[in-house]
Structure formats: C-alpha cells, structure tokens
Design a protein around this motif. Structure first.
Motif, PDB file in Angstrom:
ATOM      1  N   GLY A  47      -3.563  -6.053 -10.918  1.00 32.13           N
ATOM      2  CA  GLY A  47      -4.282  -6.288 -12.169  1.00 32.13           C
ATOM      3  C   GLY A  47      -4.541  -7.768 -12.410  1.00 32.13           C
ATOM      4  O   GLY A  47      -5.470  -8.138 -13.125  1.00 32.13           O
ATOM      5  N   ILE A  48      -3.734  -8.637 -11.829  1.00 34.31           N
ATOM      6  CA  ILE A  48      -3.896 -10.081 -11.972  1.00 34.31           C
ATOM      7  C   ILE A  48      -4.668 -10.646 -10.790  1.00 34.31           C
ATOM      8  O   ILE A  48      -5.550 -11.475 -10.939  1.00 34.31           O
ATOM      9  N   LEU A  49      -4.345 -10.175  -9.609  1.00 34.21           N
ATOM     10  CA  LEU A  49      -4.995 -10.602  -8.376  1.00 34.21           C
ATOM     11  C   LEU A  49      -5.472  -9.327  -7.679  1.00 34.21           C
ATOM     12  O   LEU A  49      -4.718  -8.701  -6.938  1.00 34.21           O
ATOM     13  N   PRO A  50      -6.716  -8.882  -7.970  1.00 36.10           N
ATOM     14  CA  PRO A  50      -7.189  -7.557  -7.538  1.00 36.10           C
ATOM     15  C   PRO A  50      -7.004  -7.234  -6.054  1.00 36.10           C
ATOM     16  O   PRO A  50      -6.760  -6.092  -5.699  1.00 36.10           O
ATOM     17  N   CYS A  51      -7.093  -8.237  -5.203  1.00 33.72           N
ATOM     18  CA  CYS A  51      -6.957  -7.945  -3.770  1.00 33.72           C
ATOM     19  C   CYS A  51      -5.548  -8.254  -3.259  1.00 33.72           C
ATOM     20  O   CYS A  51      -5.349  -8.477  -2.069  1.00 33.72           O
ATOM     21  N   PHE A  52      -4.550  -8.244  -4.162  1.00 31.59           N
ATOM     22  CA  PHE A  52      -3.174  -8.525  -3.754  1.00 31.59           C
ATOM     23  C   PHE A  52      -2.748  -7.552  -2.658  1.00 31.59           C
ATOM     24  O   PHE A  52      -2.960  -6.354  -2.752  1.00 31.59           O
ATOM     25  N   GLU A  53      -2.170  -8.085  -1.603  1.00 34.05           N
ATOM     26  CA  GLU A  53      -1.703  -7.334  -0.425  1.00 34.05           C
ATOM     27  C   GLU A  53      -2.844  -6.726   0.375  1.00 34.05           C
ATOM     28  O   GLU A  53      -2.630  -5.880   1.207  1.00 34.05           O
ATOM     29  N   GLU A  54      -4.073  -7.162   0.128  1.00 36.62           N
ATOM     30  CA  GLU A  54      -5.199  -6.691   0.930  1.00 36.62           C
ATOM     31  C   GLU A  54      -5.817  -7.874   1.663  1.00 36.62           C
ATOM     32  O   GLU A  54      -5.531  -8.087   2.824  1.00 36.62           O
ATOM     33  N   ASP A  55      -6.680  -8.607   0.947  1.00 38.04           N
ATOM     34  CA  ASP A  55      -7.407  -9.703   1.574  1.00 38.04           C
ATOM     35  C   ASP A  55      -6.893 -11.073   1.183  1.00 38.04           C
ATOM     36  O   ASP A  55      -7.517 -12.071   1.520  1.00 38.04           O
ATOM     37  N   ASP A  56      -5.803 -11.136   0.461  1.00 35.07           N
ATOM     38  CA  ASP A  56      -5.311 -12.425  -0.009  1.00 35.07           C
ATOM     39  C   ASP A  56      -4.812 -13.285   1.134  1.00 35.07           C
ATOM     40  O   ASP A  56      -4.313 -12.797   2.142  1.00 35.07           O
ATOM     41  N   ALA A  57      -4.939 -14.562   0.914  1.00 35.34           N
ATOM     42  CA  ALA A  57      -4.317 -15.530   1.795  1.00 35.34           C
ATOM     43  C   ALA A  57      -2.980 -15.882   1.156  1.00 35.34           C
ATOM     44  O   ALA A  57      -2.827 -15.826  -0.053  1.00 35.34           O
ATOM     45  N   CYS A  58      -2.022 -16.214   1.969  1.00 34.07           N
ATOM     46  CA  CYS A  58      -0.715 -16.603   1.445  1.00 34.07           C
ATOM     47  C   CYS A  58      -0.299 -17.912   2.093  1.00 34.07           C
ATOM     48  O   CYS A  58      -0.521 -18.138   3.279  1.00 34.07           O
TER      49      CYS A  58
END
Length: 140
Positions: free
Chosen positions: A53-64
């Motif tokens: 809800g805060i970072l819509p692509c969390f654990e998908e396309d995010d960079a870390c």
C-alpha cells in the motif's frame, strides 16, 4: 489521563517516536514489522501486509540497497530515482526490511529502526526546483 501520542525518545540528534518502540516491543504475535518513510509520511512502523500500500511494487520490481555492515535492505521504486550532479536521490516512498540468512523478510528490532534513523539523518536532503521543496534520500 495523559496523552503520550507525541512523546519521543531522543538520543543526540536521533528521534524515534514512542509508538514505534511500543509496536516493536509488543510484537509477540509473530507479525513481521518493517519501517517506511515517504516525502509525505514520517518514519513509521508498518506490517509486511501494509508494504504494498505504501510501495505498490514491494517485493516485485523494487530495487534494494543494502545498508553497510547490516542485513537491512532499503527498498524503493527504481522509477523514483533522480540523478543529478552525478548523485542518485530517492524521491518516493522507501521501506526498510530486515532479512535473515535465508533471504526471508523478518521483523525489525528497535535497534535496527535506530540505525535506519541514523542513516536518514546523514543521507536526507531537500532539493529545490521552481520554489518547490523535494525531500530526498541520497544513495551515493
């Protein structure tokens, strides 16, 4: 009855809201807690379920980005990185996660939130463009 909703814990220049401390200290249910911050949101503790809800692509396309000498990951949307003057600035929401040796996301501790707050203190910057303030996190 006293309202302690705005009380904070201060150590040097680092400030951590007591609500964050209480949420992490009371974690007996096995809930996975992360930390989140955004240009329009103060540092707060969220559950793993709230992250998309805060970072819509969390654990998908995010960079870390791995914070030095820790198992903490600073996750962000790569499309929200501004490159200016040879440096990279995060301009959108950021989620701090802790991973174990197997790469699984586990709950943060108050000490890890404190480390993240120290990181933010030394890497946060406000850029100005057309009289608009843009709070950012420098990742270089």
């Amino acid at each position: 009855m006293k309202n302690n909703a705005t009380r904070t814990i201060r150590s040097e220049e680092i400030t951590i809201d007591v609500r964050i401390c209480a949420a992490l200290a009371a974690n007996r249910s096995g809930e996975v807690y992360l930390a989140a911050i955004a240009p329009d949101m103060e540092l707060t503790v969220i559950t793993l379920d709230e992250a998309p809800g805060i970072l819509p692509c969390f654990e998908e396309d995010d960079a870390c980005l791995n914070l030095s000498n820790t198992s903490l990951l600073l996750c962000y949307n790569p499309a929200q990185v501004l490159k200016m003057g040879g440096k990279h600035y995060l301009t959108g929401p950021v989620i701090l996660a802790h991973t174990n040796m197997d790469g699984e996301v586990i709950s943060l501790t108050i000490d890890e939130v404190y480390l993240f707050q120290k990181y933010l203190e030394s890497h946060s910057i406000t850029l100005m463009a057309d009289d608009q303030k843009l709070p950012c996190i420098c990742i270089d």
